[in-house]
Motif scaffolding. Structure first.
Motif, short mmCIF file in Angstrom:
data_model
loop_
_atom_site.label_atom_id
_atom_site.label_comp_id
_atom_site.label_asym_id
_atom_site.label_seq_id
_atom_site.Cartn_x
_atom_site.Cartn_y
_atom_site.Cartn_z
N ALA A 93 -54.65 -20.10 4.16
CA ALA A 93 -53.59 -18.94 4.26
C ALA A 93 -54.23 -17.74 4.83
N ALA A 94 -55.42 -17.45 4.11
CA ALA A 94 -56.18 -16.36 4.65
C ALA A 94 -56.60 -16.32 6.21
N GLN A 95 -57.12 -17.48 6.78
CA GLN A 95 -57.55 -17.89 7.98
C GLN A 95 -56.31 -17.39 9.07
N ALA A 96 -55.05 -17.76 8.49
CA ALA A 96 -53.80 -17.29 9.43
C ALA A 96 -53.49 -15.89 9.38
N GLY A 97 -54.15 -15.07 8.73
CA GLY A 97 -54.05 -13.59 8.82
C GLY A 97 -53.05 -13.11 7.76
N GLY A 98 -52.94 -11.83 7.93
CA GLY A 98 -51.70 -10.98 7.12
C GLY A 98 -52.56 -10.32 6.11
N ALA A 99 -52.08 -9.23 5.46
CA ALA A 99 -52.90 -8.53 4.22
C ALA A 99 -52.46 -9.31 2.98
N GLY A 100 -51.40 -9.84 2.92
CA GLY A 100 -50.96 -10.66 1.74
C GLY A 100 -51.94 -11.96 1.23
N PRO A 101 -52.23 -12.79 2.21
CA PRO A 101 -52.93 -13.98 1.85
C PRO A 101 -54.36 -13.50 1.90
N THR A 102 -54.92 -12.59 2.98
CA THR A 102 -56.34 -12.40 2.57
C THR A 102 -56.72 -11.40 1.42
N ARG A 103 -55.54 -10.75 0.90
CA ARG A 103 -55.83 -10.09 -0.62
C ARG A 103 -55.68 -11.07 -1.50
N LEU A 104 -54.94 -12.26 -1.41
CA LEU A 104 -55.13 -13.14 -2.65
C LEU A 104 -56.32 -13.84 -2.31
N ALA A 105 -56.84 -14.30 -1.34
CA ALA A 105 -58.07 -14.82 -1.20
C ALA A 105 -59.01 -13.92 -1.84
N ALA A 106 -59.13 -12.77 -1.63
CA ALA A 106 -60.36 -11.88 -2.09
C ALA A 106 -60.21 -11.68 -3.62
N ALA A 109 -67.33 -14.00 -2.09
CA ALA A 109 -66.64 -12.98 -2.34
C ALA A 109 -66.70 -11.66 -1.30
N HIS A 110 -67.84 -11.63 -1.19
CA HIS A 110 -68.41 -10.32 0.02
C HIS A 110 -67.31 -10.61 1.17
N LEU A 111 -67.66 -11.51 1.91
CA LEU A 111 -66.72 -12.09 2.93
C LEU A 111 -65.24 -11.93 2.74
N ALA A 112 -64.69 -12.37 1.43
CA ALA A 112 -63.30 -12.55 1.36
C ALA A 112 -62.78 -11.01 1.53
N VAL A 113 -63.63 -10.24 0.60
CA VAL A 113 -63.36 -8.80 0.74
C VAL A 113 -63.16 -7.84 2.12
N GLU A 114 -64.36 -8.10 2.85
CA GLU A 114 -64.47 -7.71 3.97
C GLU A 114 -63.19 -8.04 4.95
N ARG A 115 -62.89 -9.34 5.03
CA ARG A 115 -61.80 -9.85 5.52
C ARG A 115 -60.43 -9.07 5.20
N TYR A 116 -60.25 -9.00 3.78
CA TYR A 116 -59.05 -8.42 3.37
C TYR A 116 -59.17 -6.93 3.88
N ARG A 117 -60.15 -6.07 3.67
CA ARG A 117 -60.20 -4.75 4.34
C ARG A 117 -59.78 -4.75 5.43
N ALA A 118 -60.41 -5.54 6.53
CA ALA A 118 -59.99 -5.44 7.87
C ALA A 118 -58.55 -5.50 8.14
N ALA A 119 -57.86 -6.40 7.29
CA ALA A 119 -56.63 -6.67 7.54
C ALA A 119 -55.74 -5.58 6.72
N ARG A 120 -56.08 -5.11 5.80
CA ARG A 120 -55.37 -3.88 4.95
C ARG A 120 -55.59 -2.51 5.64
#
Length: 291
Positions: A121-134, A182-193
């Protein structure tokens, strides 16, 4: 009651949720006392027994009865210590006995399924899915309490540090390791957020200023459905249990798990040894040629 709750907040650093729970329990006790024509502050052993009977008659769970009784005992002990009454009847009344329930957990494969669903879900993009993955990566990487997780400050995960400081119950801090995932998931979330509007890693338009426990639990159940798991089986606390159990199954020392979970008493952590034993028995029954 207000003086007692203020003492709990100031001297014991009780959270707002804890204070609200104490208030509800004491109001429930006061209602029973007034129905018996007794001032709650002058309640005795018989009134405490009547309180237990009233809760049982309402069909309240034994865990709820014991929690409410504990709050009342603490309140009466406070009154005794402050000289507002001459005795402390709380120690004279026992709560209902209940068997110690083993915590619900997920298997390693079930957790892996959740992580895969979150990643897709996070790979599809969007702040919501990337936040949940983080959130999921941080929770399973460190076994955080849900309140600790959603209220993490923005500075908690920074500069590729291998650990982060987490403030737990009673304001006690502990070090929690951070995995590469966890680091990578947070970095991706921050980029989307984008930049955080406040000091929290997971900001939200809530009274606290961060994501609420309820919102995360709801999103997690949606993810469980996407991963093909029963929604009722998955919660933030179940993932914390899974973290501890999986560590023990794979050979972690009990004291290490105690430190990672932030348990003050190792007796609290020992419940996971029973879960580990159940797991070993299940493996033996499945794999032993003579089972």
């Amino acid at each position: 009651m207000d003086a007692f709750l203020e003492m709990m907040a100031v001297e014991h650093d009780a959270s707002r949720h804890t204070i609200d729970a104490y208030r509800r329990d004491l109001v429930c006790f006061a209602d029973v006392c007034r129905g018996r024509g007794v001032d709650p502050e002058k309640a005795g052993e018989a009134d405490l027994s009547a309180f237990l009977k009233a809760m049982a008659a309402r069909g309240e769970a034994k865990t709820t009865q014991n929690r409410r009784l504990s709050a009342v005992r603490r309140f009466l002990r406070f009154l005794y210590a402050e000289g507002a009454r001459a005795d402390d009847p709380g120690s004279l009344v026992d709560g209902p006995k209940r068997p110690k329930a083993l915590p619900k957990i997920l298997s390693i494969e079930e957790v892996r399924g959740l992580l895969v669903a979150a990643e897709e879900a996070a790979q599809a993009g969007g702040a919501g899915p990337t936040r949940l993955a983080a959130l999921l990566e941080l929770l399973y990487a460190g076994g955080l309490r849900v309140s600790e997780l959603v209220s993490l400050p923005e500075s908690a995960v920074a500069n590729r540090r291998e650990v982060m400081m987490v403030k737990g119950k009673g304001g006690r801090e502990r070090m929690v390791p951070l995995t590469e995932a966890a680091h990578l998931a947070v970095e991706r979330y921050r980029a989307a957020r984008g930049p955080s509007p406040n000091r929290f890693l997971f900001p939200a338009r809530s009274r606290e200023g961060h994501l609420t426990r309820q919102a995360f639990a709801r999103d997690l159940k949606g993810l469980a459905a996407a991963a093909g798991l029963p929604s009722a089986k998955v919660s933030p606390h179940v993932l914390r249990h899974a973290f501890a159990t999986h560590l023990l199954v794979n050979g972690a020392d009990l004291r290490v798990v105690q430190t990672l979970l932030g348990h003050q008493d190792i007796a609290t952590t020992e419940i996971y040894t029973h879960v580990q034993a159940d797991h070993l028995v299940a493996v033996l029954n499945d794999c032993h040629p003579l089972a």
